[in-house]
Design a protein around this motif. Structure first.
Motif, PDB file in Angstrom:
ATOM      1  N   GLY A 173       0.813  -1.219   0.000  1.00 40.16           N
ATOM      2  CA  GLY A 173       0.000   0.000   0.000  1.00 40.16           C
ATOM      3  C   GLY A 173       0.843   1.263   0.000  1.00 40.16           C
ATOM      4  N   PHE A 174       0.159   2.386   0.025  1.00 41.91           N
ATOM      5  CA  PHE A 174       0.834   3.688   0.114  1.00 41.91           C
ATOM      6  C   PHE A 174       0.864   4.131   1.577  1.00 41.91           C
ATOM      7  N   ASP A 175       1.996   4.647   2.009  1.00 45.21           N
ATOM      8  CA  ASP A 175       2.161   5.102   3.389  1.00 45.21           C
ATOM      9  C   ASP A 175       1.729   6.560   3.472  1.00 45.21           C
ATOM     10  N   GLN A 176       0.421   6.769   3.571  1.00 41.73           N
ATOM     11  CA  GLN A 176      -0.135   8.123   3.579  1.00 41.73           C
ATOM     12  C   GLN A 176      -0.837   8.397   4.913  1.00 41.73           C
ATOM     13  N   PRO A 177      -0.808   9.629   5.411  1.00 41.59           N
ATOM     14  CA  PRO A 177      -1.494   9.939   6.676  1.00 41.59           C
ATOM     15  C   PRO A 177      -3.011   9.854   6.508  1.00 41.59           C
ATOM     16  N   GLU A 178      -3.685   9.467   7.569  1.00 44.48           N
ATOM     17  CA  GLU A 178      -5.149   9.417   7.557  1.00 44.48           C
ATOM     18  C   GLU A 178      -5.734  10.793   7.895  1.00 44.48           C
ATOM     19  N   VAL A 179      -6.795  11.139   7.219  1.00 44.06           N
ATOM     20  CA  VAL A 179      -7.575  12.343   7.527  1.00 44.06           C
ATOM     21  C   VAL A 179      -9.019  11.915   7.702  1.00 44.06           C
ATOM     22  N   LEU A 180      -9.578  12.124   8.886  1.00 41.94           N
ATOM     23  CA  LEU A 180     -10.949  11.694   9.201  1.00 41.94           C
ATOM     24  C   LEU A 180     -11.137  10.208   8.924  1.00 41.94           C
ATOM     25  N   GLY A 181     -10.093   9.426   9.231  1.00 39.56           N
ATOM     26  CA  GLY A 181     -10.221   7.976   9.194  1.00 39.56           C
ATOM     27  C   GLY A 181      -9.972   7.328   7.849  1.00 39.56           C
ATOM     28  N   ALA A 182      -9.460   8.054   6.876  1.00 41.61           N
ATOM     29  CA  ALA A 182      -9.182   7.453   5.575  1.00 41.61           C
ATOM     30  C   ALA A 182      -7.962   8.123   4.954  1.00 41.61           C
ATOM     31  N   GLN A 183      -7.319   7.405   4.029  1.00 43.47           N
ATOM     32  CA  GLN A 183      -6.128   7.924   3.357  1.00 43.47           C
ATOM     33  C   GLN A 183      -6.448   8.548   1.997  1.00 43.47           C
ATOM     34  N   GLY A 184      -7.598   8.229   1.467  1.00 47.43           N
ATOM     35  CA  GLY A 184      -7.932   8.689   0.121  1.00 47.43           C
ATOM     36  C   GLY A 184      -8.342  10.151   0.079  1.00 47.43           C
ATOM     37  N   ALA A 185      -8.390  10.683  -1.135  1.00 45.64           N
ATOM     38  CA  ALA A 185      -8.809  12.069  -1.342  1.00 45.64           C
ATOM     39  C   ALA A 185     -10.330  12.150  -1.476  1.00 45.64           C
TER      40      ALA A 185
END
Length: 335
Positions: free
Chosen positions: A120-132
């Motif tokens: 996967g991609f190591d991206q920070p979560e925002v409001l419980g998800a990593q996607g845009a």
């Protein structure tokens, strides 16, 4: 960071997407997430990992390069793909060697392709998800020069493929009645279920417009409908009478009358209907809708059992790279 995927060239609408953010509707945020949740599951199954965040390719891919050897899976709308000129089959997983260039072209069927990576991609979560969530301004469309940190990959085989769950080309969508279905006259509802619609070129992650065969489905009473909660799948009828089917990034309230709601199991068919695809509607019962959802979830759970080694087309094989007879390599050198 265990490496990165570099975006050398980006198609329009390239973004990171996962299962979205359920539970924020009361705060004015729709779930969002991948337009085609089935493609996320197929990519994860090919790589033998849990479903997570992947690159969503909206109609066009791009060019990418990894800073370390990287397992990749290609799912969703079929696109031409190659690594340093070597053609890759879609709906399969491959090794992208460090420093080599992955090139993904335009969609050949459907709309949304997906690039899933091992770990996967190591991206920070925002409001419980990593996607845009592009409509809400969470995350953004990716562009050339972006570097996406990679997660740790537990490893696994590549050169595997699967037959995808069928969902491109439109077809008949199952619909549940909405609060306003009976606002539409009976003859109009009957015509809605016999007419063939074509997917319009206008559409995005919020929804797609459908063009009816004949007159529109507008209502004199449309202006008297109060705004209320709306969800993905709702079929709104705006003033010109052409239906809009709402998708994952739809707004959370709306005042256009809704003639029905496409069941969740059929939303990937809507997302992957390319412009010009024919679509029809059929009203179903709640029990039939629940059975369809159970059937789709069962199909996704069975995906790992459908993974199989690829059988290569002989025309794609360089015979000089293989020992056809024991001890013979290229006809000139024996070893």
């Amino acid at each position: 960071m265990s490496g990165a995927l570099e975006v050398l060239q980006a198609g329009p609408g390239l973004s990171l997407q996962d299962a979205g953010r359920p539970g924020w509707l009361a705060q004015g945020l729709s779930r969002g997430g991948a337009a085609d949740r089935v493609a996320l599951a197929e990519g994860a199954a090919l790589l033998g990992q849990a479903s997570g965040v992947a690159l969503e390719l909206a109609g066009m891919g791009g060019r990418f390069r990894a800073t370390r050897d990287l397992r990749i899976a290609l799912t969703g709308a079929r696109m031409a793909a190659s690594v340093d000129g070597r053609t890759l089959r879609w709906n399969a997983c491959w090794l992208l060697p460090a420093g080599e260039t992955l090139e993904i072209g335009a969609a050949q069927d459907g709309v949304y392709g997906y690039l899933t990576v091992g770990g996967g991609f190591d991206q920070p979560e925002v409001l419980g998800a990593q996607g845009a969530h592009l409509a809400a301004g969470i995350g953004r469309v990716l562009a050339a020069g972006d570097r996406l940190a990679l997660g740790q990959d537990a490893g696994g085989a590549t050169g595997l493929g699967l037959d995808p769950v069928a969902r491109s080309g439109g077809g008949t969508l199952r619909v549940l009645p909405s609060l306003q279905t009976e606002v539409f006259p009976e003859d109009m509802r009957a015509r809605f279920c016999t007419e063939t619609f074509r997917r319009d070129a206008r559409g995005n992650r919020m929804g797609v417009r459908l063009v009816p065969e004949g007159a529109g489905f507008g209502l004199d009473a449309g202006g008297r409908i109060l705004s209320e909660v709306i969800v993905p799948g709702d079929i709104q009828i705006p003033g010109d009478g052409a239906p809009y089917v709402l998708l994952s990034e739809c707004q959370t309230t709306g005042g256009y009358p809704r003639i029905g709601t496409v069941i969740p199991a059929d939303l990937p068919h809507v997302a992957q209907a390319a412009p010009g695809a024919e679509i029809r509607f059929r009203f179903v019962t709640r029990d039939e809708a629940l059975a369809a959802e159970r059937g789709l979830r069962d199909a996704l759970n069975r995906l790992p059992k459908r993974i199989a080694p690829l059988v290569r087309d002989p025309k794609d094989i360089n015979l000089l790279d293989h020992d056809l007879v024991s001890g013979v390599t290229d006809g000139e050198v024996t070893r």
